[in-house]
Design a protein around this motif. Structure first.
Motif, short mmCIF file in Angstrom:
data_model
loop_
_atom_site.label_atom_id
_atom_site.label_comp_id
_atom_site.label_asym_id
_atom_site.label_seq_id
_atom_site.Cartn_x
_atom_site.Cartn_y
_atom_site.Cartn_z
N LEU A 169 -8.43 7.43 5.88
CA LEU A 169 -8.13 8.60 4.75
C LEU A 169 -7.01 8.46 4.44
CD1 LEU A 169 -8.86 10.96 3.16
CD2 LEU A 169 -8.40 12.56 5.14
N ALA A 170 -5.92 8.31 5.44
CA ALA A 170 -4.46 8.04 5.07
C ALA A 170 -4.18 6.74 4.27
CB ALA A 170 -3.83 7.88 6.57
N HIS A 171 -4.88 5.71 4.48
CA HIS A 171 -4.64 4.56 3.70
C HIS A 171 -5.32 4.67 2.44
CE1 HIS A 171 -4.94 0.05 2.80
NE2 HIS A 171 -6.32 0.47 2.49
N ASN A 172 -6.61 5.17 2.07
CA ASN A 172 -7.00 5.51 0.80
C ASN A 172 -6.02 6.67 -0.01
OD1 ASN A 172 -9.06 3.92 1.28
ND2 ASN A 172 -10.45 5.69 2.07
N MET A 173 -5.37 7.44 0.75
CA MET A 173 -4.67 8.34 -0.11
C MET A 173 -3.43 7.70 -0.43
SD MET A 173 -5.06 11.94 1.96
CE MET A 173 -4.55 13.01 0.92
N HIS A 174 -2.86 6.87 0.31
CA HIS A 174 -1.68 5.99 -0.21
C HIS A 174 -2.01 5.32 -1.42
CE1 HIS A 174 1.50 6.56 2.66
NE2 HIS A 174 0.84 6.38 3.58
N GLU A 175 -3.30 4.57 -1.54
CA GLU A 175 -3.80 3.98 -2.62
C GLU A 175 -3.70 4.34 -3.96
OE1 GLU A 175 -7.40 1.80 -1.74
OE2 GLU A 175 -6.18 0.15 -1.02
N VAL A 176 -4.03 5.77 -3.95
CA VAL A 176 -4.44 6.43 -5.15
C VAL A 176 -3.08 7.59 -5.25
CG1 VAL A 176 -6.85 6.30 -5.23
CG2 VAL A 176 -5.84 8.28 -4.12
N MET A 177 -2.06 7.45 -4.30
CA MET A 177 -0.93 8.37 -4.46
C MET A 177 -0.32 8.40 -5.88
SD MET A 177 0.24 10.78 -2.44
CE MET A 177 -0.21 10.38 -0.93
#
Lengths: 414, 56
Positions: A169-177
């Motif tokens: 989740l953290a990884h994906n959120m960084h990607e679309v930040m």
């Protein structure tokens, strides 16, 4: 005791030492909570507000923390949209500060509305012509954006990161930040602006009233610009304070220098616009309403005299702009610190005069300047968010990888 | 806020103001849903079980 929760490869003070610090600040927090409960249960008669001061210390604190917290949206804009990648080393801390500032603003508003149980009315029964409705909407939605930006940092806690779903989740959120950052910048522009618009549309208050561009008074644009300009200074100031307390270097000089330089040019351009606005208001707008410039600075008590405009524009505006736009001065640590402190004071004075001097200045020929003294409950509830902020920032620093360069700058032996 | 609120009006002010609001909420919700959904799929696919811990 809590070593399993601390980020890898960094040194923190002992848990008892940390707990004592939190308990001391917690006592201040409890004092504020007590005052807050008094305001909620006994009503706004606990404050020093009166018929002349419907807006007072709380609204100034609100406007000030929102301006100072502007570093989050502007640093996010610079990093994710404009592509200043070096700022990834300070963006986490900017988000933590923004989260603290905006949650504090919402807390203060929850006290100020008098009946917090009905605060949802502003959303449900919205008055679309109200600047404050725009503020309420953008403020609360932007706070949710800040919470979303804060979540990946929380999930990077050593223990939480071990859970695969949280890691993903953290990884994906960084990607679309970038999407969240762009939305946050859009919302910030409007709520910062509308806070200025509230003052600028007051045609019955010549100290605040400004000319318009369509439905937006000049103060709308000045507030947005000043938040973007001064907010990063608060981020730098708190970074320096954190470095002082922890006796560690947490962010490399080139990162601070870049943010300071951008902030300096933003302040410089803002000051040009602000000086033009002040000159036009003093020579055209105010005289057209039958008032002279000096009538706004003739408070017999000495509070609202010329010193305050000099403090706001020269000491808190031109001076930090000169320091921050000059490479040599900016590289001097003492001068940099002086500049960011002056800048933070400058924007706080700007918000003060746009709330409290507006209320203090008489609007009828037979009136005197109105005086206002906040009650201890107002002071305590204004200090409450500061204590809350110190606690949250301390917890974030202790348990989360807020400063990505900390390990490199402070290698732990053994 | 909603067309079924009694003070609602189908006028330009409501279109612009509430249109902007729902647009922002829509983007945030869609972005968040994407992150949560993809994280679920990634977890089911076995990703994230062995990681270095660097998200940047």
């Amino acid at each position: 005791m809590d070593s399993a929760l601390l980020p890898k490869g960094v040194k923190r003070c002992s848990f008892p030492q940390f707990s004592i610090g939190i308990l001391i600040v917690g006592a201040v927090l409890l004092w504020g909570v007590y005052a807050m409960l008094l305001c909620w249960f006994k009503g706004l008669n606990q404050t020093g507000m009166n018929d002349s001061y419907g807006f007072a210390l709380w609204i100034w604190a609100d406007l000030a923390v929102i301006a100072l917290g502007g570093g989050a949206f502007f640093t996010g804009l610079l990093k994710y949209i404009i592509g200043k990648d070096e700022l990834k080393n300070i963006i986490n801390f900017a988000v933590v500060i923004g989260f603290i500032c905006y949650s504090s603003a919402l807390l203060i508003l929850a006290i100020d509305v008098g009946q917090p149980l009905r605060s949802w009315f502003i959303f449900w029964h919205v008055n679309v012509h109200s600047m404050l409705a725009e503020v309420a909407f953008c403020l609360s939605i932007y706070f949710s954006v800040l919470a979303i930006e804060f979540v990946p940092l929380l999930l990077e806690n050593r223990k939480l990161d071990e859970v695969p779903f949280f890691h993903n989740l953290a990884h994906n959120m960084h990607e679309v930040m970038a999407v969240f950052a762009a939305t946050g910048a859009f919302l910030s522009c409007f709520h910062q602006g509308s806070l200025g618009g509230v003052a600028g549309v007051l045609f019955g208050r010549p100290f605040a009233f400004r000319e318009h561009l369509l439905v937006w008074p000049w103060t709308f644009f000045l507030f947005t610009w000043s938040a973007a300009a001064y907010g990063p200074c608060f981020t730098i100031l708190l970074t320096k304070i954190t470095e002082g307390i922890t006796r560690k270097k947490l962010v490399k000089d080139n990162v601070v220098d870049l943010l300071a330089k951008i902030s300096g040019w933003m302040i410089a351009s803002y000051m040009v616009a602000k000086l033009i606005d002040t000159w036009y208001w003093a020579t055209v707008t105010a005289p057209s309403r039958g008032l002279t410039f000096m009538q706004f600075y003739s408070d017999g008590n000495g509070l609202y005299t010329l010193w305050i405009i000099v403090a706001e524009l020269v000491v808190g505006g031109i001076l930090p702009a000169l320091i921050l736009t000059n490479k040599t001065l900016r590289a001097n640590k003492s001068m940099l610190l002086l500049a960011v402190i002056l800048a933070c004071i400058g924007v706080c004075i700007n918000r003060w005069v746009m709330v409290l001097q507006v209320m203090a200045h008489p609007v009828l020929p037979f009136e005197e300047w109105f005086a206002y003294m906040p009650s201890w409950q107002e002071v305590a509830t204004t200090i409450l968010p500061v204590a809350y902020g110190v606690i949250l920032a301390s917890l974030a620093y202790r348990y989360l990888p807020v400063f990505p360069q900390e390990r490199e700058l402070n290698p732990v032996n053994g | 806020m909603f067309p079924f609120s009694f003070e609602w009006a189908w006028d330009m002010a409501h279109y612009v103001f509430l249109g902007g609001m729902w647009y922002a909420i829509g983007i945030i919700s869609a972005g968040l849903s994407y992150c949560i959904g993809k994280a679920l799929l990634d977890t089911v696919a076995g990703k994230g079980h062995d990681h270095g811990g660097d998200h940047h």
